[in-house]
Design an enzyme around this catalytic site. Structure first.
Site, PDB file in Angstrom:
ATOM      1  N   ASN A   1     -14.116  -0.787 -11.674  1.00 21.85           N
ATOM      2  CA  ASN A   1     -13.603  -1.687 -12.712  1.00 21.85           C
ATOM      3  C   ASN A   1     -14.188  -3.085 -12.485  1.00 21.85           C
ATOM      4  O   ASN A   1     -13.809  -3.773 -11.537  1.00 21.85           O
ATOM      5  CB  ASN A   1     -12.070  -1.710 -12.634  1.00 21.85           C
ATOM      6  CG  ASN A   1     -11.437  -2.603 -13.697  1.00 21.85           C
ATOM      7  OD1 ASN A   1     -12.124  -3.326 -14.405  1.00 21.85           O
ATOM      8  ND2 ASN A   1     -10.120  -2.540 -13.798  1.00 21.85           N
TER       9      ASN A   1
ATOM     10  N   CYS B   1      -9.044  -7.974 -18.320  1.00 17.97           N
ATOM     11  CA  CYS B   1      -9.933  -6.841 -18.621  1.00 17.97           C
ATOM     12  C   CYS B   1     -10.257  -6.713 -20.100  1.00 17.97           C
ATOM     13  O   CYS B   1     -11.169  -5.975 -20.468  1.00 17.97           O
ATOM     14  CB  CYS B   1      -9.330  -5.545 -18.097  1.00 17.97           C
ATOM     15  SG  CYS B   1      -9.230  -5.537 -16.304  1.00 17.97           S
TER      16      CYS B   1
ATOM     17  N   HIS C   1     -12.904   0.252 -21.810  1.00 15.89           N
ATOM     18  CA  HIS C   1     -12.793  -0.462 -20.540  1.00 15.89           C
ATOM     19  C   HIS C   1     -12.642   0.582 -19.434  1.00 15.89           C
ATOM     20  O   HIS C   1     -11.937   1.576 -19.600  1.00 15.89           O
ATOM     21  CB  HIS C   1     -11.580  -1.392 -20.586  1.00 15.89           C
ATOM     22  CG  HIS C   1     -11.252  -1.991 -19.256  1.00 15.89           C
ATOM     23  ND1 HIS C   1     -12.191  -2.680 -18.509  1.00 15.89           N
ATOM     24  CD2 HIS C   1     -10.112  -1.994 -18.519  1.00 15.89           C
ATOM     25  CE1 HIS C   1     -11.627  -3.076 -17.385  1.00 15.89           C
ATOM     26  NE2 HIS C   1     -10.377  -2.675 -17.357  1.00 15.89           N
TER      27      HIS C   1
HETATM   28  O1  UT7 Z   1      -7.989  -2.940 -15.642  1.00 13.92           O
HETATM   29  C1  UT7 Z   1      -6.791  -3.655 -15.568  1.00 13.92           C
HETATM   30  C2  UT7 Z   1      -5.608  -2.800 -15.815  1.00 13.92           C
HETATM   31  N1  UT7 Z   1      -5.373  -1.956 -14.679  1.00 13.92           N
HETATM   32  C3  UT7 Z   1      -5.224  -0.653 -14.853  1.00 13.92           C
HETATM   33  O2  UT7 Z   1      -5.353  -0.148 -15.931  1.00 13.92           O
HETATM   34  C4  UT7 Z   1      -4.813   0.153 -13.631  1.00 13.92           C
HETATM   35  C5  UT7 Z   1      -3.639   1.038 -13.981  1.00 13.92           C
HETATM   36  N2  UT7 Z   1      -3.138   1.802 -12.852  1.00 13.92           N
HETATM   37  C6  UT7 Z   1      -3.829   2.822 -12.281  1.00 13.92           C
HETATM   38  O3  UT7 Z   1      -4.961   3.075 -12.626  1.00 13.92           O
HETATM   39  C7  UT7 Z   1      -3.126   3.662 -11.268  1.00 13.92           C
HETATM   40  O4  UT7 Z   1      -1.744   3.368 -11.282  1.00 13.92           O
HETATM   41  C8  UT7 Z   1      -3.659   3.503  -9.819  1.00 13.92           C
HETATM   42  C9  UT7 Z   1      -5.040   4.123  -9.720  1.00 13.92           C
HETATM   43  C10 UT7 Z   1      -3.698   2.054  -9.417  1.00 13.92           C
HETATM   44  C11 UT7 Z   1      -2.759   4.272  -8.855  1.00 13.92           C
HETATM   45  O5  UT7 Z   1      -2.681   5.634  -9.237  1.00 13.92           O
HETATM   46  P1  UT7 Z   1      -1.273   6.355  -9.411  1.00 13.92           P
HETATM   47  O6  UT7 Z   1      -1.549   7.745  -9.771  1.00 13.92           O
HETATM   48  O7  UT7 Z   1      -0.440   5.529 -10.355  1.00 13.92           O
HETATM   49  O8  UT7 Z   1      -0.703   6.299  -7.951  1.00 13.92           O
HETATM   50  P2  UT7 Z   1       0.681   5.713  -7.456  1.00 13.92           P
HETATM   51  O9  UT7 Z   1       0.644   4.244  -7.405  1.00 13.92           O
HETATM   52  O10 UT7 Z   1       1.779   6.386  -8.207  1.00 13.92           O
HETATM   53  O11 UT7 Z   1       0.693   6.279  -5.974  1.00 13.92           O
HETATM   54  C12 UT7 Z   1       0.807   7.679  -5.699  1.00 13.92           C
HETATM   55  C13 UT7 Z   1       0.731   7.884  -4.207  1.00 13.92           C
HETATM   56  C14 UT7 Z   1       1.642   6.950  -3.420  1.00 13.92           C
HETATM   57  O12 UT7 Z   1       2.110   7.648  -2.288  1.00 13.92           O
HETATM   58  P3  UT7 Z   1       3.582   8.303  -2.276  1.00 13.92           P
HETATM   59  O13 UT7 Z   1       4.525   7.161  -2.525  1.00 13.92           O
HETATM   60  O14 UT7 Z   1       3.577   9.299  -3.380  1.00 13.92           O
HETATM   61  O15 UT7 Z   1       3.649   8.883  -0.912  1.00 13.92           O
HETATM   62  C15 UT7 Z   1       0.710   5.860  -2.969  1.00 13.92           C
HETATM   63  O16 UT7 Z   1       1.150   5.214  -1.799  1.00 13.92           O
HETATM   64  O17 UT7 Z   1      -0.609   7.606  -3.756  1.00 13.92           O
HETATM   65  C16 UT7 Z   1      -0.555   6.629  -2.717  1.00 13.92           C
HETATM   66  N3  UT7 Z   1      -1.762   5.832  -2.789  1.00 13.92           N
HETATM   67  C17 UT7 Z   1      -2.911   6.197  -2.206  1.00 13.92           C
HETATM   68  N4  UT7 Z   1      -3.248   7.269  -1.464  1.00 13.92           N
HETATM   69  C18 UT7 Z   1      -4.508   7.366  -1.027  1.00 13.92           C
HETATM   70  C19 UT7 Z   1      -1.958   4.665  -3.435  1.00 13.92           C
HETATM   71  N5  UT7 Z   1      -3.233   4.249  -3.278  1.00 13.92           N
HETATM   72  C20 UT7 Z   1      -3.827   5.189  -2.518  1.00 13.92           C
HETATM   73  C21 UT7 Z   1      -5.146   5.330  -2.014  1.00 13.92           C
HETATM   74  N6  UT7 Z   1      -5.436   6.426  -1.289  1.00 13.92           N
HETATM   75  N7  UT7 Z   1      -6.117   4.431  -2.268  1.00 13.92           N
END
Ligand code: UT7
Length: 334
Positions: A287, A117, A257
């Site tokens: 993205n 990225c 980004h």
């Molecule tokens: O560009 C390259 C570099 N990449 C990045 O910069 C991405 C960095 N990471 C992120 O942007 C975020 O971590 C994500 C958007 C990928 C995820 O968001 P988050 O707030 O970190 O969510 P999480 O992984 O902590 O998940 C929170 C909850 C989980 O459920 P539980 O365990 O709390 O029950 C996940 O299973 O949200 C759940 N979850 C979803 N729920 C609905 C994960 N994906 C989804 C989804 N829809 N699509």
């Protein structure tokens, strides 16, 4: 003493495919909601390149053509094309070579650059060096990624994030004090384990097992990447501002980004930049990896003014991250 040659952005082009993959459509594909995607990431829809055999060069070539047509430049004048991508058409030849052929840049040498990225930022610094050394006059940097080719549309943690698109800029020697003024680029190999594609490389070549195990898709530990991104992208931009003695008031635009709106907000906060000076198109494109920053420039070009201070900031797989300071060199046309 010889005068320093400045590498200046003198044109912008872009291309996004027509098909819009909306959050509503994703709700029908995986267990997610429009509300979750919007609040956690900021994405509302992303563009997808449809059609058998369509590849990253089918995004990059129209972006470069758009750039050259807008500037009225003959492709034969281009000295070099650098394509920043993690989704090359194939392992080799380089996608940049394929783009050169498609746009008719017969006199250019061309190569790919892989920094995930942060690819466009790294490519821009490389391209600027080619101009600054005095040997080259027209260098195109194109950030292009067909992320849909490596996205698992049954994995709700990644498929909601990515889209396809490409943006390109032209670098030329220009007025002193304008163009690429400073770059603060970093890498840390510790990041490899959090964001990668498991198979298809020389370590784990493609096999029936790798396909069955879905190892040709993006693997991301989202939370771990988020924690690094939110600190490092802001740090890199802040350091760049400090060493150039700039405050938030001196910056006309933050060009970040587009991985997650929360990471962008944190970076803008740290820099003391209000939201109206932050380019944000994540809701429309998601993205697009190397495409995000030049696509922002493409969308905002008409609003940019000669003398504007722009800070580009990125974070991505590798880890790779950084920030670049640009003094914009021309008034945008509406
Ligand atoms: O560009 C390259 C570099 N990449 C990045 O910069 C991405 C960095 N990471 C992120 O942007 C975020 O971590 C994500 C958007 C990928 C995820 O968001 P988050 O707030 O970190 O969510 P999480 O992984 O902590 O998940 C929170 C909850 C989980 O459920 P539980 O365990 O709390 O029950 C996940 O299973 O949200 C759940 N979850 C979803 N729920 C609905 C994960 N994906 C989804 C989804 N829809 N699509």
């Amino acid at each position: 003493m010889a005068k320093k040659i400045s590498a200046v952005i003198t044109g912008v082009g872009g291309y996004v495919p027509e098909y819009r993959l909306t959050n509503k459509e994703l709700e029908r594909m995986v267990d997610t909601t429009d509300e979750w995607i919007k609040t956690r990431t900021g994405v509302e829809e992303r563009r997808i390149l449809k059609g058998a055999g369509k590849a990253t060069s089918d995004l990059g070539a129209p972006a470069v053509k758009n750039l050259l047509e807008k500037r009225g430049i003959d492709p034969l004048e281009i000295d070099c094309i650098i394509c920043c991508t993690v989704t090359p058409d194939m392992f080799f030849p380089a996608t940049a070579n394929i783009i050169s052929e498609k746009v008719g840049a017969k006199n250019a040498f061309s190569f790919d650059l892989g920094a995930a990225c942060s690819g466009f930022l790294f490519g821009l610094t490389m391209g600027a060096s080619l101009i600054e050394c005095g040997r080259y006059k027209k260098v195109v940097i194109v950030g292009a990624d067909k992320m849909s080719a490596i996205t698992d549309y049954s994995d709700r943690t990644t498929c909601i994030l990515f889209g396809d698109g490409a943006g390109a800029v032209l670098l030329e020697p220009g007025e002193e004090g304008f163009g690429v003024l400073d770059s603060n680029l970093k890498t840390d190999g510790i990041g490899g384990k959090y964001l990668h594609m498991k198979a298809g490389g020389s370590q784990r070549p493609a096999s029936i097992e790798t396909v069955v195990a879905k190892e040709h898709y993006i693997f991301q530990e989202g939370q771990a990447v988020f924690k690094f991104a939110v600190v490092r992208m802001a740090d890199a931009a802040y350091e760049l501002m400090e060493r150039n003695k700039l405050s938030g008031d001196d910056i006309s635009w933050l060009v970040p980004h587009q991985a997650n709106k929360r990471i962008i907000d944190a970076t803008a906060n740290r820099m003391g930049i209000p939201s109206e000076k932050v380019m944000l198109n994540i809701m429309r494109y998601g993205n697009t990896t190397s495409g995000t920053i030049p696509l922002c420039l493409w969308d905002w070009e008409s609003k940019l003014k000669k003398g504007d201070n722009l800070v580009f900031a990125a974070f991505g797989g590798g880890f790779t991250w950084g920030a670049t300071l640009i003094k914009w060199a021309y008034d945008g046309k509406s």
